[in-house]
Design a protein around this motif. Structure first.
Motif, PDB file in Angstrom:
ATOM      1  N   LEU A 119       0.835  -1.201   0.000  1.00  0.00           N
ATOM      2  CA  LEU A 119       0.000   0.000   0.000  1.00  0.00           C
ATOM      3  C   LEU A 119       0.870   1.252   0.000  1.00  0.00           C
ATOM      4  CD1 LEU A 119      -2.486  -1.142   2.790  1.00  0.00           C
ATOM      5  CD2 LEU A 119      -2.801  -1.296   0.316  1.00  0.00           C
ATOM      6  N   PHE A 120       0.388   2.312  -0.663  1.00  0.00           N
ATOM      7  CA  PHE A 120       1.147   3.569  -0.761  1.00  0.00           C
ATOM      8  C   PHE A 120       2.558   3.238  -1.239  1.00  0.00           C
ATOM      9  CE2 PHE A 120      -1.668   3.603   3.003  1.00  0.00           C
ATOM     10  CZ  PHE A 120      -2.676   4.408   2.504  1.00  0.00           C
ATOM     11  N   SER A 121       2.630   2.540  -2.347  1.00  0.00           N
ATOM     12  CA  SER A 121       3.814   1.812  -2.792  1.00  0.00           C
ATOM     13  C   SER A 121       4.998   2.657  -3.214  1.00  0.00           C
ATOM     14  CB  SER A 121       3.445   0.912  -3.969  1.00  0.00           C
ATOM     15  OG  SER A 121       2.377   0.087  -3.619  1.00  0.00           O
ATOM     16  N   GLY A 122       4.757   3.882  -3.661  1.00  0.00           N
ATOM     17  CA  GLY A 122       5.866   4.625  -4.247  1.00  0.00           C
ATOM     18  C   GLY A 122       6.356   3.871  -5.468  1.00  0.00           C
ATOM     19  N   ILE A 123       7.654   3.651  -5.565  1.00  0.00           N
ATOM     20  CA  ILE A 123       8.189   2.896  -6.704  1.00  0.00           C
ATOM     21  C   ILE A 123       8.469   1.437  -6.344  1.00  0.00           C
ATOM     22  CG2 ILE A 123       9.088   4.925  -7.899  1.00  0.00           C
ATOM     23  CD1 ILE A 123      11.888   4.105  -6.869  1.00  0.00           C
ATOM     24  N   GLY A 124       7.968   0.981  -5.194  1.00  0.00           N
ATOM     25  CA  GLY A 124       8.046  -0.437  -4.854  1.00  0.00           C
ATOM     26  C   GLY A 124       9.273  -0.867  -4.075  1.00  0.00           C
ATOM     27  N   PHE A 129       3.625   8.991 -11.854  1.00  0.00           N
ATOM     28  CA  PHE A 129       5.022   8.651 -12.129  1.00  0.00           C
ATOM     29  C   PHE A 129       5.409   7.340 -11.451  1.00  0.00           C
ATOM     30  CE2 PHE A 129       9.505   8.682 -10.885  1.00  0.00           C
ATOM     31  CZ  PHE A 129      10.096   8.722 -12.141  1.00  0.00           C
ATOM     32  N   CYS A 130       5.034   7.197 -10.186  1.00  0.00           N
ATOM     33  CA  CYS A 130       5.351   5.970  -9.450  1.00  0.00           C
ATOM     34  C   CYS A 130       4.678   4.766 -10.094  1.00  0.00           C
ATOM     35  CB  CYS A 130       4.918   6.111  -7.995  1.00  0.00           C
ATOM     36  SG  CYS A 130       5.868   7.343  -7.071  1.00  0.00           S
ATOM     37  N   LYS A 131       3.435   4.944 -10.559  1.00  0.00           N
ATOM     38  CA  LYS A 131       2.723   3.841 -11.210  1.00  0.00           C
ATOM     39  C   LYS A 131       3.425   3.399 -12.485  1.00  0.00           C
ATOM     40  CE  LYS A 131      -1.730   4.278 -11.420  1.00  0.00           C
ATOM     41  NZ  LYS A 131      -3.072   4.854 -11.527  1.00  0.00           N
ATOM     42  N   LYS A 132       4.034   4.328 -13.218  1.00  0.00           N
ATOM     43  CA  LYS A 132       4.784   3.970 -14.424  1.00  0.00           C
ATOM     44  C   LYS A 132       6.002   3.111 -14.067  1.00  0.00           C
ATOM     45  CE  LYS A 132       3.594   7.950 -17.249  1.00  0.00           C
ATOM     46  NZ  LYS A 132       4.097   9.175 -17.893  1.00  0.00           N
ATOM     47  N   ILE A 133       6.689   3.487 -13.006  1.00  0.00           N
ATOM     48  CA  ILE A 133       7.854   2.716 -12.566  1.00  0.00           C
ATOM     49  C   ILE A 133       7.425   1.321 -12.110  1.00  0.00           C
ATOM     50  CG2 ILE A 133       9.734   2.600 -10.867  1.00  0.00           C
ATOM     51  CD1 ILE A 133      10.126   4.829 -12.939  1.00  0.00           C
ATOM     52  N   LEU A 134       6.349   1.250 -11.330  1.00  0.00           N
ATOM     53  CA  LEU A 134       5.843  -0.052 -10.878  1.00  0.00           C
ATOM     54  C   LEU A 134       5.465  -0.933 -12.063  1.00  0.00           C
ATOM     55  CD1 LEU A 134       3.588   1.029  -7.882  1.00  0.00           C
ATOM     56  CD2 LEU A 134       5.739  -0.251  -7.750  1.00  0.00           C
ATOM     57  N   ALA A 135       4.751  -0.355 -13.030  1.00  0.00           N
ATOM     58  CA  ALA A 135       4.314  -1.125 -14.203  1.00  0.00           C
ATOM     59  C   ALA A 135       5.510  -1.661 -14.994  1.00  0.00           C
ATOM     60  CB  ALA A 135       3.429  -0.267 -15.093  1.00  0.00           C
ATOM     61  N   LYS A 136       6.578  -0.885 -15.050  1.00  0.00           N
ATOM     62  CA  LYS A 136       7.772  -1.323 -15.780  1.00  0.00           C
ATOM     63  C   LYS A 136       8.515  -2.428 -15.018  1.00  0.00           C
ATOM     64  CE  LYS A 136      12.037   0.354 -17.807  1.00  0.00           C
ATOM     65  NZ  LYS A 136      12.942   1.468 -18.005  1.00  0.00           N
ATOM     66  N   ASN A 137       8.658  -2.254 -13.710  1.00  0.00           N
ATOM     67  CA  ASN A 137       9.437  -3.208 -12.914  1.00  0.00           C
ATOM     68  C   ASN A 137       8.657  -4.442 -12.464  1.00  0.00           C
ATOM     69  OD1 ASN A 137      11.718  -1.622 -13.131  1.00  0.00           O
ATOM     70  ND2 ASN A 137      11.333  -0.550 -11.217  1.00  0.00           N
ATOM     71  N   TYR A 138       7.333  -4.316 -12.413  1.00  0.00           N
ATOM     72  CA  TYR A 138       6.470  -5.431 -11.983  1.00  0.00           C
ATOM     73  C   TYR A 138       5.334  -5.584 -12.998  1.00  0.00           C
ATOM     74  CZ  TYR A 138       8.905  -4.767  -7.548  1.00  0.00           C
ATOM     75  OH  TYR A 138       9.865  -4.642  -6.573  1.00  0.00           O
ATOM     76  N   THR A 162       4.524 -10.224  -4.043  1.00  0.00           N
ATOM     77  CA  THR A 162       3.635  -9.070  -4.009  1.00  0.00           C
ATOM     78  C   THR A 162       2.485  -9.336  -4.958  1.00  0.00           C
ATOM     79  OG1 THR A 162       5.458  -7.588  -3.459  1.00  0.00           O
ATOM     80  CG2 THR A 162       3.471  -6.576  -4.355  1.00  0.00           C
ATOM     81  N   ILE A 163       1.262  -9.379  -4.415  1.00  0.00           N
ATOM     82  CA  ILE A 163       0.097  -9.694  -5.247  1.00  0.00           C
ATOM     83  C   ILE A 163      -0.552  -8.447  -5.833  1.00  0.00           C
ATOM     84  CG2 ILE A 163      -0.397 -11.871  -4.096  1.00  0.00           C
ATOM     85  CD1 ILE A 163      -2.694 -10.333  -2.619  1.00  0.00           C
ATOM     86  N   ALA A 164      -0.288  -7.264  -5.239  1.00  0.00           N
ATOM     87  CA  ALA A 164      -0.853  -6.026  -5.768  1.00  0.00           C
ATOM     88  C   ALA A 164      -0.169  -4.827  -5.119  1.00  0.00           C
ATOM     89  CB  ALA A 164      -2.349  -5.954  -5.517  1.00  0.00           C
TER      90      ALA A 164
END
Length: 104
Positions: free
Chosen positions: A6-11, A53-62, A44-46
């Protein structure tokens, strides 16, 4: 163990747990690029993050992990897998660290 970040930032917190899955983790590589064998104990299930911006990084890395926008509208029944005991073990709340934060 299943993790809801939750409130993941860039993971970063999930990255730390993912690194515990490898005997020889290479921090210069992304989680999905590791060459060592992953025992899969931590998964990590979600993610839940509102910043684009953080969501873009998460989508790329996960790329295979769901990213939700708002913690207030999380589909908890879906995340639990429909059963009372088929759920995540940890919820990892990150701290708010943006320049708009009152914590900074």
């Amino acid at each position: 163990m299943k993790i809801l970040d939750l409130f993941s930032g860039i993971g970063g917190i999930s990255l730390g747990f993912a690194s515990a899955n490898f005997s020889e983790y290479d921090f210069s590589l992304k989680p999905n690029e590791q060459k060592a064998k992953n025992d899969g104990f931590f998964k990590t299930i979600a993610f839940c993050e509102i910043e684009p911006f953080c969501k873009k990084i998460l989508a790329k890395n996960y790329p295979n992990t769901k990213i939700y926008d708002d913690v207030k509208t999380l589909p908890l029944d879906e995340l639990r897998g429909g059963g009372r005991y088929n759920h995540w073990w940890f919820s990892l709340p990150g701290l708010k660290c943006s320049r708009r934060s009152s914590w900074a």
